[in-house]
Design a protein around this motif. Structure first.
Motif, PDB file in Angstrom:
ATOM      1  N   VAL A 676      10.842   8.064  -1.008  1.00 30.50           N
ATOM      2  CA  VAL A 676       9.734   7.513  -0.240  1.00 30.50           C
ATOM      3  C   VAL A 676       9.714   6.006  -0.493  1.00 30.50           C
ATOM      4  N   LEU A 677       9.650   5.229   0.585  1.00 30.61           N
ATOM      5  CA  LEU A 677       9.674   3.782   0.482  1.00 30.61           C
ATOM      6  C   LEU A 677       8.259   3.226   0.602  1.00 30.61           C
ATOM      7  N   GLY A 678       8.012   2.115  -0.083  1.00 28.12           N
ATOM      8  CA  GLY A 678       6.680   1.533  -0.034  1.00 28.12           C
ATOM      9  C   GLY A 678       6.704   0.029  -0.063  1.00 28.12           C
ATOM     10  N   VAL A 679       5.672  -0.564   0.534  1.00 23.31           N
ATOM     11  CA  VAL A 679       5.467  -2.012   0.528  1.00 23.31           C
ATOM     12  C   VAL A 679       4.015  -2.270   0.168  1.00 23.31           C
ATOM     13  N   GLU A 680       3.785  -3.261  -0.704  1.00 23.97           N
ATOM     14  CA  GLU A 680       2.432  -3.629  -1.108  1.00 23.97           C
ATOM     15  C   GLU A 680       2.263  -5.135  -0.985  1.00 23.97           C
ATOM     16  N   LEU A 681       1.172  -5.567  -0.375  1.00 24.11           N
ATOM     17  CA  LEU A 681       0.812  -6.972  -0.289  1.00 24.11           C
ATOM     18  C   LEU A 681      -0.620  -7.105  -0.786  1.00 24.11           C
ATOM     19  N   SER A 682      -0.874  -8.107  -1.614  1.00 23.27           N
ATOM     20  CA  SER A 682      -2.210  -8.208  -2.178  1.00 23.27           C
ATOM     21  C   SER A 682      -2.547  -9.644  -2.547  1.00 23.27           C
ATOM     22  N   ARG A 683      -3.832  -9.933  -2.546  1.00 24.61           N
ATOM     23  CA  ARG A 683      -4.376 -11.154  -3.139  1.00 24.61           C
ATOM     24  C   ARG A 683      -5.644 -10.767  -3.879  1.00 24.61           C
ATOM     25  N   SER A 684      -5.741 -11.195  -5.137  1.00 21.08           N
ATOM     26  CA  SER A 684      -6.918 -10.889  -5.946  1.00 21.08           C
ATOM     27  C   SER A 684      -7.333 -12.124  -6.722  1.00 21.08           C
TER      28      SER A 684
END
Length: 993
Positions: A676-684
């Protein structure tokens, strides 16, 4: 940064989890007026039957139960699991999942006119029922969408399980003319409970206790209680109750009895008591009549209760059967009736029948994963040395071995139906014996003693479930019965004259015998009517087998604590003539209404498209932050398509005073199946303590932001008894610091960019049973590694360089060993060890200490404390700091009381109480280079004495709002070594590990 979800004061319930199906399979979709039916390979005909059944039920439910849900309802039909089941959820949209396997081998589900009709009606009733909402919920749904919460969005979701499962089971029976209300199994359970003094109170029926019948009580008590309400107040009573629940201005989870009082003039608790009195009177009269006819005296063999199924007598007289007592794993159990010696040969996945092999080993079938999503049944050989798999992907179940020891007859799953098949143990080849037909299903075949015939249960359209005898070419030689009674699990007498089987033709499941000699009167073998009644019980009898010496009949007998293996003498002279069919076996008093005239219109089947089910169906307000960062205001959405090929979640929030934006997007693609492939983008954003505050900016705030992009791939290895996963990925991270409320000043260190790589691996094979107080007999292991390279080291004014490259290694392992002792459950020794190491110039310290636990969604915030990776009870969470650390715990866990009580329909149910004695230890330290006061303060050395404490805990398992299970732990840790001496008390939610 701390965060809470504001849901306008809602009572939260966990979202209904949908079962996984192979996301990379060749799915197709066809549509009717109100449904989209998505199906796997070879299932188009069954999908059209399901669509027609759904349209027919839709019309009746919309007229008789509740307003029709808005939009089309999705139905997924899968044949990748060799189990019979179905499920429904209103979140994120109205969806139904059906496993395409007829339940002919399940004694509680075997009375059906058409299994696809029954399961469709049942699950569609859930959709109509749970989707209903009232005057407060409708405008809130219009504003926020299908928020995964009970009242007021989905008020029915906050009611006891018996109200939802009971209604669906009642309507499945009312609409199909068969089903569990008209069958004998639910009636047997309640009759036995009344006669043996174990009838459940409404608080127990509403709870989650492990006592028999466990999770089935919602269906059993709920369905017949729903039937009682319909008979007492009229069939329209359930529509009134649904409307009352959906429109309640007080959450039904808090005042469910009030709903009934307003709808029918009596509370559920009062009606339940009246129903119990009615059953006591009815079953008392039945028991008197059965006793007057003479009851069969039986002898129990070995320990039983809960599940003990399919006794098979070997050539030496030993009895093998499948057993599960709710306290230990399911096993293949062998009992010597002469000596009473009991031996458990091996664990097993499931509780199907066993068969003896000539060398004293046994043959059985059990399910196992084929990849992460497919679960198929295959044959296994089991002896004292363990088990050996004989087939792979053959989808064989319910095997029986021929007298020659070479041929095996079994049931083979085939595209929404089944057939009989012959497997050759010598060559490993499997060939069909009967054709696969949608209107004929088979169950529990047995070879005759001479190997020339096969007795088997055969279901035909219309609910005709009978025992027939075939030759070795699959042709029918004899039909023992031809009626709507459920006749199943045949067995042969040693001389081949009689076929014994279980039948509910008299209303009570008993053993019957079919005399093959009565069909050959010309040969002088006739001795009266061919069908005889072998037992006369108050409870029920199933799965007969006759010892090879012709002395005993072994069978599965039912009692108030579950099933036992019992025996009676084999004595054909004592058998009675079979009675006429009772009303239930002959058919229901009120036949089902005919389907609407005309077949529904179907679209052409087309390739599956995920987009219609992937759109977000709700948004949730988000408020996050703290006093330093300020409050961020925003919302969150999420979505997943029907087969789990795509999934995403997104939350975004804005802090208006300083113009700060925070958010996160997670996307997962499972179209490859594995990985299973995944991408995460975040700003905190987070706050930093100012080391030296500017004199002219006393209120300056130093904030740090982190912007990250990560990609990863996860490989899964699923087995029934274990699971393992491996995730690898890479990331880019930008860390920035920002000084607020101090015009003209900038942080001395502005931040940097990182490139990173990470990997995580996990394995678990522990067990947990119905009565368990803890994980048992297994391990869990998790290992993680992360490396970040500083791409832009910062040059300071004095010519030095700040390089924040760092490594982070973590490892945690736990082991559990169960053993017998006092109380209702196993005792457990549990050991956990965890360690963390941070290295590199940018390594930051972490703390150890404190008591670990979990947190739980509450009304406007999360309740409880976050999980501690390095806990040491008896100390505070940060009593020691370092860049390297470990902690370990040894616990002795023991049961104290199985409470299993609530009060009427109050929304709190007390399950079980357990205790634990523990010893915790841990240490954290820095290297000599890292022990700089300007960095970490007093960071200890590796050689200092670890923190050590001992103590005790009490744990209460309970449930709130009928469906939210919680564990509350209260304990004390007494320091033995370390900076503290006073006992430290703690209260936590969730297990310690």
């Amino acid at each position: 940064m701390k965060r809470c979800l504001v849901l306008l004061g809602l009572l939260l319930n966990p979202a209904v989890a949908t079962a996984q199906v192979p996301p990379n399979a060749d799915w197709r979709t066809l549509e009717t007026e109100h449904f989209r039916v998505t199906f796997g390979p070879g299932l188009e005909d069954l999908a059209r039957r399901a669509g027609a059944s759904a349209e027919a039920a839709y019309s009746r439910l919309a007229e008789e139960l509740a307003a029709a849900p808005r939009g089309k309802i999705d139905v997924v039909l899968t044949d990748f699991v060799d189990r019979s089941n179905g499920m429904a959820t209103p979140i994120p949209s109205n969806r139904i999942l059906l496993y395409a396997r007829p339940p002919v081998d399940q004694i509680d589900l075997a009375f059906f006119s058409d299994w696809i009709d029954e399961v469709v009606v049942h699950e569609l009733t859930h959709i109509f029922h749970v989707d209903a909402t009232g005057g407060l919920g409708r405008p809130l749904r219009a504003l926020f969408g299908r928020v995964p919460a009970s009242w007021p969005f989905f008020p029915v979701a906050g009611t006891p399980n018996w109200s939802t499962e009971g209604l669906a089971t009642y309507i499945e029976s009312r609409y199909t003319g068969a089903g569990r209300v008209h069958g004998s199994y639910h009636d047997m359970v309640l009759r036995t409970a009344v006669l043996e003094g174990a009838f459940e109170s409404i608080d127990r029926v509403s709870g989650t206790g492990p006592r028999w019948p466990g999770g089935a009580r919602s269906y059993i008590y709920g369905s017949l209680f729903a039937d009682h309400l319909a008979r007492t107040y009229g069939p329209e009573v359930h529509a009134r109750l649904v409307r009352g629940t959906a429109s309640a201005w007080v959450p039904p989870a808090l005042a469910f009895d009030r709903v009934a009082k307003k709808a029918i003039g009596a509370s559920f608790s009062q009606s339940f008591d009246a129903w119990r009195d009615e059953l006591t009177s009815r079953y008392g009269r039945l028991a008197d009549s059965l006793r007057a006819a003479g009851l069969t005296s039986t002898e129990r063999i070995g320990a039983g209760g809960y599940h003990a199924y399919h006794p098979r007598v070997g050539p030496d007289g030993r009895v093998a059967f499948a057993a599960y007592d709710g306290r230990n794993s399911p096993v293949n159990r062998v009992v010597d009736p002469t000596t009473g010696r009991v031996r458990d040969l091996s664990r097993r996945n499931g509780l199907g029948p066993v068969a003896w092999l000539p060398d004293g080993a046994i043959l059985t079938a059990q399910v196992e994963f084929d990849g992460p999503f497919r679960l198929y049944s295959d044959l296994y050989r089991v002896d004292e040395r363990g088990e050996r798999r004989l087939t792979r992907g053959a989808r064989l179940s319910e095997p029986d071995v021929a007298p020659d020891g070479r041929r095996v007859v079994a049931v083979q799953a085939v595209e929404g139906t089944n057939r009989l098949a012959i497997h050759d143990l010598d060559t490993g080849e499997t060939r069909p014996l009967t054709p696969a037909r949608p209107d004929v299903h088979w169950a529990f075949p047995r070879w005759s003693p001479d190997g020339t015939r096969i007795a088997v249960g055969r279901w035909r359209a219309g609910g005709l479930y009978d025992v027939v005898v075939l030759d070795t070419l699959g042709e029918v030689l004899h039909e023992a019965t031809a009626d709507r009674a459920v006749e199943m699990t045949p067995a042969w007498s040693p001389d081949g004259r009689y076929v014994l089987f279980s039948s509910d033709r008299g209303g009570v499941p008993n053993l019957y015998a079919y005399d093959l000699g009565a069909r050959t009167a010309a040969a002088g073998l006739a001795s009266g009517p061919a069908l005889r009644q072998v037992t006369n019980l108050l409870t029920g009898a199933f799965h007969p087998d006759i010892s090879p010496d012709g002395r005993w009949i072994y069978f599965t007998g039912y009692h108030a604590d579950g099933f036992h293996i019992e025996r009676i003498p084999y004595d054909p002279a004592s058998w009675r003539y079979a009675p006429a069919l009772d009303g239930k076996a002959a058919g229901p008093d009120a036949p089902p209404a005919p389907r609407p005239a005309g077949a529904p219109t179907f679209s052409e089947a087309r390739p599956y498209s995920p987009w219609h089910s992937l759109l977000p169906r709700a948004w949730i307000p988000v408020v996050e932050g703290n006093r330093t960062t300020g409050l961020f205001w925003g919302g969150a959405i999420a979505g997943e398509d029907l087969v789990g090929r795509h999934a995403y979640s997104l939350h975004a929030a804005y802090q208006p005073f300083d113009g700060l934006f925070a958010g996160r997007l997670d996307y997962r693609y499972a179209g490859l199946g594995n990985p299973v492939l995944g991408v995460e983008l975040s700003r905190s954003w987070d706050d930093h303590r100012l080391a030296a505050r500017p004199a002219d900016a006393p209120e300056a705030r130093l904030l740090s932001s982190e912007e990250a992009i990560a990609v990863h791939a996860t490989l899964r290895r699923a087995r029934v008894r274990s699971s393992a996963s491996l995730t690898v990925g890479g990331e880019w991270v930008a860390e920035r610091r920002r000084l607020l409320d101090a015009p003209g000043y900038r942080p001395a260190y502005p931040g940097t960019d990182f490139a990173g790589a990470f990997a995580r691996a996990g394995f678990a094979n522990y067990r947990q049973h119905a009565f368990s107080i803890s994980r048992e007999d297994g391990v869990s292991v998790a290992i993680g590694a992360r490396r970040r390279w500083d791409l832009d080291p910062f040059a300071t004014a004095d010519g030095s360089t700040i390089d924040r490259s760092r490594d982070d290694l973590t490892a945690a392992a736990a082991g559990y060993r169960a053993f017998h002792g006092f109380g209702f459950a196993n005792h457990v020794l549990a050991l956990r060890a965890s360690a963390r190491m941070r290295t590199g110039p940018g390594a930051e310290p972490f703390g150890i200490g404190g008591a670990s636990g979990d947190s739980q969604d509450g009304v406007v915030t999360r309740i409880g404390r976050p999980h501690h990776f390095l806990p040491v009870r008896g100390f505070e969470a940060d009593d020691r700091w370092g860049t390297r650390g470990w902690s370990a715990s040894l616990e002795y866990r023991f049961p104290l009381a199985l409470v299993d009580r609530g009060h009427r329909l109050w929304p709190v149910y007390l399950d079980r109480l357990s205790g634990a004695l523990f010893v915790d230890a841990g240490h954290a330290w820095c290297t000599a280079r890292e022990r700089r006061p300007d960095l970490f303060g007093a960071c200890p050395a590796a050689g200092e004495t670890p923190l050590v404490a001992a103590g005790a805990e009490l744990a209460l398992d309970f449930a709130v709002f009928f469906s939210v299970p919680l564990r509350l732990r209260a304990g004390v840790g007494v320091p033995i070594e370390g900076p503290r001496s006073d006992p430290a008390f703690h209260i936590r939610i969730g297990p310690s590990f």
